[in-house]
Design a protein around this motif. Structure first.
Motif, PDB file in Angstrom:
ATOM      1  N   MET A 225       0.852  -1.194   0.000  1.00  0.00           N
ATOM      2  CA  MET A 225       0.000   0.000   0.000  1.00  0.00           C
ATOM      3  C   MET A 225       0.889   1.245   0.000  1.00  0.00           C
ATOM      4  O   MET A 225       1.796   1.363   0.817  1.00  0.00           O
ATOM      5  N   LYS A 226       0.607   2.169  -0.919  1.00  0.00           N
ATOM      6  CA  LYS A 226       1.377   3.417  -0.902  1.00  0.00           C
ATOM      7  C   LYS A 226       1.010   4.227   0.337  1.00  0.00           C
ATOM      8  O   LYS A 226       0.018   3.938   1.013  1.00  0.00           O
ATOM      9  N   ASP A 227       1.802   5.265   0.620  1.00  0.00           N
ATOM     10  CA  ASP A 227       1.655   5.985   1.879  1.00  0.00           C
ATOM     11  C   ASP A 227       0.561   7.050   1.856  1.00  0.00           C
ATOM     12  O   ASP A 227      -0.090   7.283   2.865  1.00  0.00           O
ATOM     13  N   THR A 228       0.402   7.703   0.719  1.00  0.00           N
ATOM     14  CA  THR A 228      -0.522   8.842   0.691  1.00  0.00           C
ATOM     15  C   THR A 228      -1.411   8.792  -0.547  1.00  0.00           C
ATOM     16  O   THR A 228      -1.110   8.121  -1.531  1.00  0.00           O
ATOM     17  N   ILE A 229      -2.495   9.524  -0.439  1.00  0.00           N
ATOM     18  CA  ILE A 229      -3.434   9.660  -1.545  1.00  0.00           C
ATOM     19  C   ILE A 229      -2.839  10.581  -2.612  1.00  0.00           C
ATOM     20  O   ILE A 229      -2.293  11.633  -2.288  1.00  0.00           O
TER      21      ILE A 229
END
Lengths: 335, 335
Positions: free
Chosen positions: A1-5
């Motif tokens: 999962m990436k860290d930010t939107i």
């Protein structure tokens, strides 16, 4: 999962779909949400209902052809219509930035009211929040809506059938190109404007002549290219379209070339795509063309059971290319 | 007309009411909206429905007792319950700032899902927008909902009757004081937390024992003081309350004094006010107290036909003062 939107998580394209698939569907897991249609069809007592929601964050809030107010009304009206329902009631949730102009607010509200009247829906409930200056940009509007499904309609992105013809109700990319030129301060002689419009009348005319309309979708964020991919995936069908049958206004096509945009991925706010049985396609097309917002409608392709989940386009020069979902984000805050 | 929107236009108090009255009602003029209840009751086919919407912009998004996610679910569940309806289906519209933490988004969504399960409602449709960094603050959530009205319920802010008793389901000001202390970075030994909770179970228990519940309202923005004024105005009745009967937790009362807040105007997110006929008041009160969120419920006053539109409080020292709607805005982004 990436860290930010990232911005493209809101593009309506591939990243948006992954976000919904990875984060939202597992949390709320239920068959209605899992269909991923423009709205939900649910039952209360003995009554089937269509229910839909959309938030509008368009920038600028006023643009040629409309404003955030009529966009918000037409958008939810259209999402209900795409469920094969007659839109009846809307809600409005306003988030307003401290310091926003009262005159502009008044204009937005008047536009909403005019759009509701025009689409023959009643705004029955609402909510207003004001946030401190800098915590939002001018005004965001959520509209949700309730509609009554037509008795002969069983319409879903999952229902495309082999042999169905694909009807497009008019020229593409008008809304997205209008917003982008406004935002960039570009000025052109050619009068282009947003196509924002209510499509519920058109849908009613279509369903009056056929009970073989299988899919209805309005190609908003992500454009026609992304919407066709959604239908192909949901129905597990292959879709073929013909580039030279897709209407694009000359001025819009020119601007797309100038700006490096593919009109297939640019947002529309007053167009629909329909998958209709071959034997009913011509009569449904005629019904669409009778509507003031469907005069340039045409058949742009067909559904097949080969290559499930994929969209191909026969190009003008006779080649064939895969049309993927939108990747990345060309145009944040387009609606 | 003033030139710009001010924070107190979103307070839920007097300025909010004027904005709605002056700008919104004239534009959309229709009898359902004009009632100004927490939600609308409409009819589709033969089926009556409750329909409500609310946007949540609370800051901070995580706080003792909950987060923006469960707040958004409980809030719309409660607005439907206050229409005398069983909440069934919710929509969610997310507006997310670019750069927002994926972990926090995941936590918010999980909280929404848990709250929906807890309240026995199904989230069936949604929408996600992402705006560039700085165009919104972290995340805003709109929830809208559909509920099925109970057959014996005719509940509206317009229905208070002379002689009705006013039931309050528990202690006031917990939510607002929690948010404010978090925001100001205040730390206290006393464990105070938001009262965010679904009240649909409580309403069902109340309506099971009485068909003389006339008004239901959850005193959120603007607090108990403003909500009672709304009821007094809508019903054109006078309301009298007794200060020493209104439960306020000692820690919350102490913080209110320290911060210069009147708990009567501080937001609640898990409390309701009910106007119930005198002959049914004790049995309805007993039903409220059976609910886990209503154990501190009590009767705080009564409705009379004298002084229509006004709210009075008999103070602890035996005086009498007018309780007006909230004026100004103490606590922006409280919900």
């Amino acid at each position: 999962m990436k860290d930010t939107i990232l911005l493209d998580d809101g593009s309506g394209g591939k990243a948006s779909h992954n976000l919904i698939k990875d984060l939202v569907l597992p949390a709320f897991d239920n068959p209605v949400l899992n269909r991923l249609d423009d709205g939900a069809v649910v039952t209360v007592g003995e009554q089937r209902l269509a229910f839909s929601t959309d938030s509008y964050v368009v920038d600028p809030i006023f643009f040629p052809g409309g404003c955030i107010g009529d966009l918000a009304v037409n958008g939810t009206v259209n999402d209900l219509a795409m469920c094969g329902a007659r839109p009846l009631f809307l809600s409005a949730g306003l988030i307003i930035e401290e310091g926003f102009s009262m005159q502009e607010l008044s204009d937005v509200i008047k536009n909403m009211a005019a759009a509701a009247k025009n689409a023959d829906v009643t705004l029955v409930t609402g909510d207003t929040k004001v946030v401190p200056k800098g915590a939002a940009d001018k005004i965001f509007i959520n509209t949700s809506g309730i509609g009554q499904p037509f008795a002969n309609a069983d319409i879903s992105g999952t229902n495309a059938q082999p042999g169905d013809k694909i009807i497009l109700s008019g020229s593409i990319a008008d809304h997205g190109v209008t917003i982008l030129t406004q935002r960039e301060g570009l000025r052109f002689d050619a009068a282009i404007q947003s196509d924002t419009a209510p499509l519920n009348g058109m849908v009613e005319q279509m369903l009056a002549v056929s009970d073989e309309v299988h899919v209805l979708r309005d190609p908003t964020r992500g454009g026609v290219g992304t919407t066709l991919n959604e239908i192909a995936l949901q129905s597990q069908m292959g879709i073929k379209i013909y580039e030279d049958m897709i209407p694009v206004k000359a001025a819009v096509a020119g601007l797309c070339e100038l700006l490096g945009l593919d009109p297939l991925y640019v947002a529309n706010e007053g167009k629909l795509l329909a998958c209709v049985s071959a034997r009913h396609a011509e009569s449904v097309l005629a019904a669409v063309r009778e509507n003031p917002f469907g005069q340039d409608a045409c058949i742009i392709g067909e559904v097949a059971d080969a290559f499930p989940g994929q969209v191909f386009m026969q190009t003008r020069i006779g080649g064939r290319r895969i049309v993927d979902m939108l990747t990345g984000e060309q145009l944040p805050r387009i609606c």
